[in-house]
Design a protein around this motif. Structure first.
Motif, PDB file in Angstrom:
ATOM      1  N   ALA A   1       0.811  -1.221   0.000  1.00 54.35           N
ATOM      2  CA  ALA A   1       0.000   0.000   0.000  1.00 54.35           C
ATOM      3  C   ALA A   1       0.842   1.268   0.000  1.00 54.35           C
ATOM      4  O   ALA A   1       0.531   2.232  -0.718  1.00 54.35           O
ATOM      5  CB  ALA A   1      -0.934   0.003   1.210  1.00 54.35           C
ATOM      6  N   ILE A   2       1.899   1.303   0.772  1.00 54.18           N
ATOM      7  CA  ILE A   2       2.696   2.525   0.914  1.00 54.18           C
ATOM      8  C   ILE A   2       3.338   2.950  -0.410  1.00 54.18           C
ATOM      9  O   ILE A   2       3.200   4.109  -0.810  1.00 54.18           O
ATOM     10  CB  ILE A   2       3.705   2.386   2.068  1.00 54.18           C
ATOM     11  N   PRO A   3       3.990   2.054  -1.147  1.00 55.43           N
ATOM     12  CA  PRO A   3       4.524   2.489  -2.443  1.00 55.43           C
ATOM     13  C   PRO A   3       3.432   2.897  -3.449  1.00 55.43           C
ATOM     14  O   PRO A   3       3.641   3.791  -4.263  1.00 55.43           O
ATOM     15  CB  PRO A   3       5.287   1.264  -2.954  1.00 55.43           C
ATOM     16  N   LEU A   4       2.271   2.253  -3.376  1.00 60.73           N
ATOM     17  CA  LEU A   4       1.193   2.580  -4.311  1.00 60.73           C
ATOM     18  C   LEU A   4       0.508   3.901  -3.983  1.00 60.73           C
ATOM     19  O   LEU A   4      -0.140   4.499  -4.847  1.00 60.73           O
ATOM     20  CB  LEU A   4       0.153   1.462  -4.324  1.00 60.73           C
ATOM     21  N   ALA A   5       0.645   4.364  -2.746  1.00 60.76           N
ATOM     22  CA  ALA A   5      -0.047   5.577  -2.308  1.00 60.76           C
ATOM     23  C   ALA A   5       0.407   6.826  -3.056  1.00 60.76           C
ATOM     24  O   ALA A   5      -0.310   7.826  -3.079  1.00 60.76           O
ATOM     25  CB  ALA A   5       0.119   5.769  -0.803  1.00 60.76           C
ATOM     26  N   SER A   6       1.571   6.780  -3.691  1.00 58.17           N
ATOM     27  CA  SER A   6       2.021   7.943  -4.453  1.00 58.17           C
ATOM     28  C   SER A   6       1.235   8.102  -5.762  1.00 58.17           C
ATOM     29  O   SER A   6       1.219   9.182  -6.350  1.00 58.17           O
ATOM     30  CB  SER A   6       3.520   7.836  -4.757  1.00 58.17           C
ATOM     31  N   GLN A   7       0.570   7.016  -6.196  1.00 55.05           N
ATOM     32  CA  GLN A   7      -0.159   7.070  -7.463  1.00 55.05           C
ATOM     33  C   GLN A   7      -1.654   6.793  -7.340  1.00 55.05           C
ATOM     34  O   GLN A   7      -2.404   7.047  -8.279  1.00 55.05           O
ATOM     35  CB  GLN A   7       0.450   6.069  -8.442  1.00 55.05           C
ATOM     36  N   PHE A   8      -2.073   6.240  -6.205  1.00 58.93           N
ATOM     37  CA  PHE A   8      -3.473   5.867  -6.036  1.00 58.93           C
ATOM     38  C   PHE A   8      -3.986   6.308  -4.672  1.00 58.93           C
ATOM     39  O   PHE A   8      -3.219   6.429  -3.728  1.00 58.93           O
ATOM     40  CB  PHE A   8      -3.644   4.337  -6.128  1.00 58.93           C
ATOM     41  N   SER A   9      -5.290   6.468  -4.583  1.00 59.34           N
ATOM     42  CA  SER A   9      -5.937   6.672  -3.290  1.00 59.34           C
ATOM     43  C   SER A   9      -6.119   5.287  -2.679  1.00 59.34           C
ATOM     44  O   SER A   9      -6.764   4.424  -3.275  1.00 59.34           O
ATOM     45  CB  SER A   9      -7.287   7.352  -3.507  1.00 59.34           C
ATOM     46  N   ILE A  10      -5.551   5.058  -1.511  1.00 66.28           N
ATOM     47  CA  ILE A  10      -5.502   3.723  -0.920  1.00 66.28           C
ATOM     48  C   ILE A  10      -6.274   3.674   0.386  1.00 66.28           C
ATOM     49  O   ILE A  10      -6.194   4.592   1.203  1.00 66.28           O
ATOM     50  CB  ILE A  10      -4.039   3.300  -0.624  1.00 66.28           C
ATOM     51  N   THR A  11      -6.993   2.571   0.575  1.00 64.50           N
ATOM     52  CA  THR A  11      -7.554   2.217   1.875  1.00 64.50           C
ATOM     53  C   THR A  11      -6.872   0.929   2.290  1.00 64.50           C
ATOM     54  O   THR A  11      -6.903  -0.058   1.549  1.00 64.50           O
ATOM     55  CB  THR A  11      -9.079   2.004   1.805  1.00 64.50           C
ATOM     56  N   GLY A  12      -6.227   0.947   3.436  1.00 63.00           N
ATOM     57  CA  GLY A  12      -5.564  -0.240   3.958  1.00 63.00           C
ATOM     58  C   GLY A  12      -6.416  -0.845   5.055  1.00 63.00           C
ATOM     59  O   GLY A  12      -6.742  -0.176   6.035  1.00 63.00           O
ATOM     60  N   ALA A  13      -6.811  -2.096   4.884  1.00 64.89           N
ATOM     61  CA  ALA A  13      -7.670  -2.777   5.862  1.00 64.89           C
ATOM     62  C   ALA A  13      -6.968  -4.013   6.405  1.00 64.89           C
ATOM     63  O   ALA A  13      -6.291  -4.724   5.653  1.00 64.89           O
ATOM     64  CB  ALA A  13      -8.993  -3.174   5.202  1.00 64.89           C
ATOM     65  N   ASP A  14      -7.131  -4.244   7.695  1.00 62.28           N
ATOM     66  CA  ASP A  14      -6.545  -5.427   8.315  1.00 62.28           C
ATOM     67  C   ASP A  14      -7.323  -5.747   9.580  1.00 62.28           C
ATOM     68  O   ASP A  14      -7.817  -4.851  10.252  1.00 62.28           O
ATOM     69  CB  ASP A  14      -5.071  -5.190   8.650  1.00 62.28           C
ATOM     70  N   ILE A  15      -7.389  -7.034   9.901  1.00 64.11           N
ATOM     71  CA  ILE A  15      -8.085  -7.468  11.113  1.00 64.11           C
ATOM     72  C   ILE A  15      -7.227  -7.248  12.360  1.00 64.11           C
ATOM     73  O   ILE A  15      -7.731  -7.169  13.468  1.00 64.11           O
ATOM     74  CB  ILE A  15      -8.524  -8.951  10.998  1.00 64.11           C
ATOM     75  N   SER A  16      -5.919  -7.115  12.164  1.00 60.87           N
ATOM     76  CA  SER A  16      -4.979  -7.023  13.277  1.00 60.87           C
ATOM     77  C   SER A  16      -4.647  -5.577  13.623  1.00 60.87           C
ATOM     78  O   SER A  16      -4.026  -4.875  12.818  1.00 60.87           O
ATOM     79  CB  SER A  16      -3.691  -7.769  12.920  1.00 60.87           C
ATOM     80  N   PRO A  17      -5.000  -5.146  14.839  1.00 61.59           N
ATOM     81  CA  PRO A  17      -4.610  -3.794  15.259  1.00 61.59           C
ATOM     82  C   PRO A  17      -3.082  -3.616  15.255  1.00 61.59           C
ATOM     83  O   PRO A  17      -2.585  -2.538  14.933  1.00 61.59           O
ATOM     84  CB  PRO A  17      -5.163  -3.678  16.677  1.00 61.59           C
ATOM     85  N   ALA A  18      -2.354  -4.677  15.585  1.00 61.19           N
ATOM     86  CA  ALA A  18      -0.890  -4.591  15.595  1.00 61.19           C
ATOM     87  C   ALA A  18      -0.341  -4.349  14.188  1.00 61.19           C
ATOM     88  O   ALA A  18       0.595  -3.555  14.002  1.00 61.19           O
ATOM     89  CB  ALA A  18      -0.295  -5.867  16.182  1.00 61.19           C
ATOM     90  N   MET A  19      -0.905  -5.035  13.189  1.00 60.32           N
ATOM     91  CA  MET A  19      -0.466  -4.821  11.807  1.00 60.32           C
ATOM     92  C   MET A  19      -0.802  -3.409  11.343  1.00 60.32           C
ATOM     93  O   MET A  19       0.016  -2.755  10.685  1.00 60.32           O
ATOM     94  CB  MET A  19      -1.096  -5.851  10.867  1.00 60.32           C
ATOM     95  N   LEU A  20      -1.999  -2.941  11.662  1.00 55.53           N
ATOM     96  CA  LEU A  20      -2.379  -1.574  11.283  1.00 55.53           C
ATOM     97  C   LEU A  20      -1.446  -0.557  11.929  1.00 55.53           C
ATOM     98  O   LEU A  20      -1.012   0.401  11.279  1.00 55.53           O
ATOM     99  CB  LEU A  20      -3.830  -1.287  11.664  1.00 55.53           C
ATOM    100  N   SER A  21      -1.115  -0.770  13.182  1.00 55.14           N
ATOM    101  CA  SER A  21      -0.198   0.122  13.885  1.00 55.14           C
ATOM    102  C   SER A  21       1.173   0.127  13.214  1.00 55.14           C
ATOM    103  O   SER A  21       1.780   1.186  13.008  1.00 55.14           O
ATOM    104  CB  SER A  21      -0.082  -0.306  15.351  1.00 55.14           C
ATOM    105  N   SER A  22       1.645  -1.053  12.845  1.00 51.50           N
ATOM    106  CA  SER A  22       2.932  -1.179  12.164  1.00 51.50           C
ATOM    107  C   SER A  22       2.897  -0.482  10.802  1.00 51.50           C
ATOM    108  O   SER A  22       3.839   0.224  10.426  1.00 51.50           O
ATOM    109  CB  SER A  22       3.283  -2.660  11.997  1.00 51.50           C
TER     110      SER A  22
END
Length: 190
Positions: free
Chosen positions: A12-33
């Motif tokens: 998601a992070i590299p793609l965010a320079s060219q696209f509007s991104i929504t990052g979804a995850d079930i893990s709060p720890a992964m989202l925090s990271s």
């Protein structure tokens, strides 16, 4: 574009320079990271949502594209088709779903190494997709493209030979039926 599960944001992070991104995850720890990684990289245009991929909180036809990388090695295979359907539900008509799996034949190599080198066992069909599983996962969906990429040692080869050279070789191998299953990952555009 939806990246689900977003994990640490490596896609998601590299793609965010060219696209509007929504990052979804079930893990709060992964989202925090992922949020921390995005902040470190100076990326602040990703929306973050905590949710499960089998119950997305978005309306039908909400995204132009959905990307899921290596999700299916973490869920039971019998859930794969239902998850593909749920991911497809939130895509606008004419949009695409990009799904990345570990390749089955690369998985055979992993299984061999695990068994004979580190003496671990396990059902590699859970971690990888094999040719006979493709139709089951994507039943009712049209596969418009398949790619095998990230062949073993391609990163090291790219450092020695250059990215363009290795990328060209991978594209040729990825387009060759049978051989593409030896890549580390298989990507399907649905």
């Amino acid at each position: 574009m939806l990246d689900a599960p977003v994990g640490t944001g490596r896609v998601a992070i590299p793609l965010a320079s060219q696209f509007s991104i929504t990052g979804a995850d079930i893990s709060p720890a992964m989202l925090s990271s992922a949020k921390a990684r995005a902040k470190t990289d100076g990326v602040d245009n990703i929306s973050w949502v905590e949710c499960s991929v089998d119950r997305l909180p978005f309306p039908d036809g909400h995204f132009d594209a959905v990307l899921t990388a290596r999700l299916f090695q973490h869920v039971p295979k019998q859930m794969a088709h239902a998850i593909v359907c749920e991911l497809s539900r939130v895509i606008k008509p004419g949009g695409v779903l990009v799904v990345q799996f570990r390749s089955g034949l690369f998985g055979v190599v992993l299984k061999f190494l695990r068994y004979y080198v580190i003496r671990k066992t396990g059902n590699i069909r859970h971690k990888c997709i094999f040719p006979d599983q493709v139709q089951e996962f994507f039943k009712g969906h049209e596969i418009v493209a398949r790619f095998g990429y990230k062949f073993p040692v391609s990163g090291r080869a790219a450092r020695l030979l250059g990215y363009r050279t290795v990328s060209s070789v991978e594209r040729v191998l990825a387009s060759t039926p049978g051989i593409r299953w030896f890549g580390k990952y298989m990507t399907f555009v649905v």
